[in-house]
Design a protein around this motif. Sequence first.
Motif: not given
Length: 281
Positions: A2-3, A10-11, A14-15, A17-18
């Motif tokens: 994650a970013k 947000a993290c 992201d995770a 969606m990853d």
Amino acid sequence: RAKQTGKGIACFFDAEMDAAVRTRRQIENDLRHAVVRRQLFLEYQPLVDVRDDRIVGYEALLRWRHPDRGLVGPNLFIPIAEESGSIIQIGEWVLEEACSEAVRWHEPLPVSVNVSPVQFLLPNLFDRIESILMRTGLEPRRLELEITEAALMHNRDDVLATLVRLRLLGVRIVMDDFGTGHSSLSNLQTFPFDKLKIDCSFTASLDKDPAAHAIIRAIIALGHSLNLPVVTEGVETERQRQIIVDEGCRHIQGFLTGRPGLAPSVDAASSSSTMPHRVGA
Ligand code: C2E
Ligand code: MG
Ligand code: MG
Ligand code: MG
């Protein structure tokens, strides 16, 4: 990964969606091998004539037995196969498998096969189907191809030419899920259909939603005035069946009259047929 910059939500997204992207890529990749690894199989669901409960045909429905994920349904993997292109190989397998199964049925009933819009992008779809019919020995009259309106959106002239040639061979063309896609009634005028299928979604809301009832009534009337038999899909209850029969529909396909199941083949070695002639028989 994650970013590094973001924290918290947000993290987290992201995770997630990853993970979703990874899963999809995995499925896409696994699909490439599904045919060769013999993970695909077909189930067959009966179409029934409401007047005497006789089975008048079967629709072949694709299933995928994934080594880790278990049984995966077509609503999940067909769209992925269409985007990645594997549907070409898979669709060819489905046609060949359904035709060679149907040859072994002890009654010469029609078999319906779903054909993806992507398969119509092939320049030689007609030749492929013709050679599958020759290889398997299935009479063209016994093959029905189910297509959706999405197949009629691009290269309309080519699609029309392909359908006309298939019909000259004796293959029948069914408009599947009629009324759910980018419908245009003029498609019924332009393209040579032999049958209309009413989508499960209308049937499902039949009891609750007067609009669904009105749409079903209109499709049945339209079919009849165009001389096209109409099949109502997704009939689960006696009540739905009654409404549809009262509206004049003769053919139904649904859990009420038969779930998708193993091929209705007769083993050449066994003397007694296991193929049901009648629902519940
Ligand atoms: P479809 O062609 O409209 O097939 C009918 C779907 O309705 C099937 O779902 C069937 O199991 C389901 N169904 C039948 N009766 C009932 C009922 O009484 N209640 C409910 N709730 N559902 C019922 P399935 O097998 O999951 O297939 C979904 C879709 O996947 C198909 O819709 C078709 O569009 C696509 N598909 C299936 N097999 C193939 C294939 O070999 N090739 C392609 N291109 N698409 C396929
Ligand atoms: Mg279908
Ligand atoms: Mg359908
Ligand atoms: Mg459908």
